[in-house]
Design a protein around this motif. Structure first.
Motif: not given
Length: 232
Positions: A2, A4-6, A9, A42, A45
């Protein structure tokens, strides 16, 4: 695995700064999910985070798109940097740890080597890492976040100003590290102010702090701004 949204981003932000996602471009969640190989969660976000940073705007019935900052906002960023970065350098001199110094010295050594050898590919990322480490050394999460976010937006709106890839730049960064290592806050502040004075597109800042202490705002100016639309 998975993602991450970070991470998503950071990827979207990098593409915006590089111009791969040009000003005003629509940011459809489904297309972005396919582009980065993730689900829409994600991406959603990430877009919220980027909106809070000023890279993305959302409009009713139109969805999210890359922001279109105007000349005034681009000029204001240089004024904000001229206030924040000397403060950040001074705080770093007062609060840095040995771990911070080790990383900064290592980055300066690598940066000098790459610049002297004409190896430009890594210099931008090394410079970003260096300034993020200085920001972390302030010991103030709010100040560090402002410093990093301001630099990212300047790299977007003032790309020539953000390049800073030559050997002289890394020598100046070495001087900053020396001041931080000695705990000399005023020297660290002065090194940064001198760097900003010489930055392309940056107005003379010799009297900035005196003007601010006297309650006078810096004189307005119109620096070169990367406001052109990407060519198709």
């Amino acid at each position: 695995m998975r993602i991450s949204a970070q991470s998503v981003c950071a990827a979207i932000r990098d593409d915006i700064v590089a111009g791969a996602l040009p000003r005003g471009a629509r940011l459809a969640e489904e297309q972005l999910a396919q582009r980065y190989g993730v689900s829409r969660v994600p991406v959603r976000e990430a877009l919220r985070t980027l909106e809070s940073e000023g890279f993305v705007v959302s409009r009713r019935h139109a969805g999210a798109c890359v922001a279109r900052p105007d000349d005034r906002e681009a000029a204001d960023l240089l004024d904000i940097r001229a206030l924040l970065e000397p403060l950040g350098a001074a705080r770093a001199a007062q609060r840095r740890t040995e771990a911070h110094l080790k990383v900064m010295r290592g980055l300066v050594r690598l940066g000098r080597q790459r610049a002297e050898q004409g190896q430009d590919n890594d210099l931008r990322s090394l410079g970003e890492w260096f300034h993020e480490t200085v920001a972390q050394a302030t010991g103030s999460p709010p100040l560090a976040a402002l410093l990093v976010q301001t630099r990212r937006k300047i790299a977007w709106l003032h790309p020539l100003d953000a390049a800073a890839r030559d050997a002289e730049t890394w020598q100046e960064r070495g001087a900053l590290v020396d001041a931080i290592a000695r705990g000399d806050a005023e020297r660290a502040r002065g090194v940064v102010l001198a760097q900003l004075d010489r930055a392309p597109g940056q107005a003379d800042r010799g009297g900035l702090e005196a003007a601010m202490r006297a309650g006078r705002a810096p004189a307005p100016r119109k620096p070169p701004v990367n406001t052109g639309r990407a060519r198709s």
